[in-house]
Design a protein around this motif. Structure first.
Motif, PDB file in Angstrom:
ATOM      1  N   ASP A  88       0.827  -1.198   0.000  1.00 22.91           N
ATOM      2  CA  ASP A  88       0.000   0.000   0.000  1.00 22.91           C
ATOM      3  C   ASP A  88       0.870   1.260   0.000  1.00 22.91           C
ATOM      4  OD1 ASP A  88      -2.438   1.501   0.227  1.00 22.91           O
ATOM      5  OD2 ASP A  88      -1.937   1.840   2.337  1.00 22.91           O
ATOM      6  N   GLY A  89       0.547   2.187  -0.899  1.00 28.99           N
ATOM      7  CA  GLY A  89       1.264   3.452  -0.939  1.00 28.99           C
ATOM      8  C   GLY A  89       2.348   3.545  -1.992  1.00 28.99           C
ATOM      9  N   ILE A  90       2.713   2.426  -2.601  1.00 33.69           N
ATOM     10  CA  ILE A  90       3.779   2.488  -3.616  1.00 33.69           C
ATOM     11  C   ILE A  90       3.351   1.935  -4.974  1.00 33.69           C
ATOM     12  CG2 ILE A  90       5.497   2.247  -1.780  1.00 33.69           C
ATOM     13  CD1 ILE A  90       6.217  -0.500  -3.065  1.00 33.69           C
ATOM     14  N   ILE A  91       2.231   1.222  -5.023  1.00 35.81           N
ATOM     15  CA  ILE A  91       1.784   0.653  -6.296  1.00 35.81           C
ATOM     16  C   ILE A  91       1.530   1.768  -7.316  1.00 35.81           C
ATOM     17  CG2 ILE A  91      -0.107  -0.583  -7.438  1.00 35.81           C
ATOM     18  CD1 ILE A  91       1.801  -2.387  -5.997  1.00 35.81           C
ATOM     19  N   GLY A  92       2.106   1.618  -8.509  1.00 38.47           N
ATOM     20  CA  GLY A  92       1.918   2.600  -9.570  1.00 38.47           C
ATOM     21  C   GLY A  92       2.869   3.777  -9.507  1.00 38.47           C
ATOM     22  N   ASP A  93       3.703   3.830  -8.477  1.00 33.64           N
ATOM     23  CA  ASP A  93       4.658   4.929  -8.316  1.00 33.64           C
ATOM     24  C   ASP A  93       6.059   4.441  -8.685  1.00 33.64           C
ATOM     25  OD1 ASP A  93       6.291   7.006  -7.544  1.00 33.64           O
ATOM     26  OD2 ASP A  93       5.347   7.290  -5.586  1.00 33.64           O
ATOM     27  N   ARG A  94       6.507   4.751  -9.887  1.00 31.30           N
ATOM     28  CA  ARG A  94       7.813   4.278 -10.348  1.00 31.30           C
ATOM     29  C   ARG A  94       8.957   4.811  -9.488  1.00 31.30           C
ATOM     30  NH1 ARG A  94       7.752   4.629 -16.998  1.00 31.30           N
ATOM     31  NH2 ARG A  94       6.040   3.130 -17.347  1.00 31.30           N
ATOM     32  N   GLY A  95       8.768   5.969  -8.912  1.00 32.13           N
ATOM     33  CA  GLY A  95       9.802   6.566  -8.086  1.00 32.13           C
ATOM     34  C   GLY A  95      10.072   5.808  -6.795  1.00 32.13           C
ATOM     35  N   GLN A  96       9.193   4.851  -6.448  1.00 33.51           N
ATOM     36  CA  GLN A  96       9.379   4.071  -5.233  1.00 33.51           C
ATOM     37  C   GLN A  96       9.687   2.603  -5.520  1.00 33.51           C
ATOM     38  OE1 GLN A  96       7.317   5.390  -1.575  1.00 33.51           O
ATOM     39  NE2 GLN A  96       5.697   6.072  -2.962  1.00 33.51           N
TER      40      GLN A  96
END
Length: 218
Positions: free
Chosen positions: A173-181
């Motif tokens: 949770d909180g990082i899905i779809g965020d390439r920067g993470q």
């Protein structure tokens, strides 16, 4: 004769002390937790101090929670693989386990019944040893289809209800779809991603640890 027998019994008791199994940490000492998982726990391609157990331990200590968290993550592990090694991955003296497994099952399209069965067996083994579990949930990718996703996603709330476990619904949770993470593979969290995961999970872990403290003081 009675005095001699009593002295012998006392001496025998003292000799047996080092061999007694301690299930929980002594009251007032650091609670020993184990994070049992796959590469998401192990810290794939990250230094040891950036892996999830280390980051979570640091965040807990910053809030005054005295714990140690052993990293029992194995990259590529499935729920069945975790079951195969749970007995030696979780040593005596462990006060609680953060259980994070199932992502590789999902990526391989494993029948959710197999994953649920393995996770259930892990929980039952730990329960038999008096070791509470915080269950970290996983969710299936949408491209696996709605039927598979519904069956897979139901595993974790079902087990949490069945065994009355503390549940953190979705580990990522909180990082899905965020390439920067994520790392460049698009699957594993980078340093910042792990920080996000641990920060979001922190309140749930604090509640879990609080329950362990209460249990140890009874």
């Amino acid at each position: 004769m009675f005095r001699r027998t009593a002295l012998f019994a006392a001496a025998l008791a003292l000799l047996m002390v080092p061999f007694m199994t301690v299930t929980h940490a002594a009251p007032g000492g650091p609670l020993k937790l184990v994070a049992l998982g796959d590469s998401l726990t192990a810290g794939y391609r990250l230094p040891a101090d950036a892996a999830f157990p280390s980051v979570l331990e640091r965040l807990l200590k910053a809030k005054g929670v005295d714990v140690t968290i052993a990293n029992a993550g194995v990259s590529g592990d499935t729920a069945t693989g975790g079951l195969d090694r749970v007995d030696w991955s979780v040593p005596d003296g462990t006060a609680g386990v953060i259980l994070e497994l199932g992502a590789n099952d999902m990526l391989r399209g494993t029948d959710p019944k197999v994953t649920e069965g393995a996770l259930s067996a892990i929980i039952e083994r730990l329960k038999a040893r008096g070791i509470p579990v915080l269950l970290a949930g996983m969710q299936a990718a949408p491209n696996l289809g709605p039927d598979y996703k519904a069956r897979f996603d139901a595993i974790y709330p079902t087990l949490a209800k069945r065994y009355d476990l503390t549940l953190y619904p979705f580990f990522l949770d909180g990082i899905i779809g965020d390439r920067g993470q994520h790392l460049d593979d698009g699957l594993h969290p980078n340093r910042q991603g792990v920080e996000t995961i641990a920060s979001r999970m922190l309140p749930t872990v604090e509640t879990f640890v609080g329950g362990l403290r209460q249990g140890a003081s009874r």
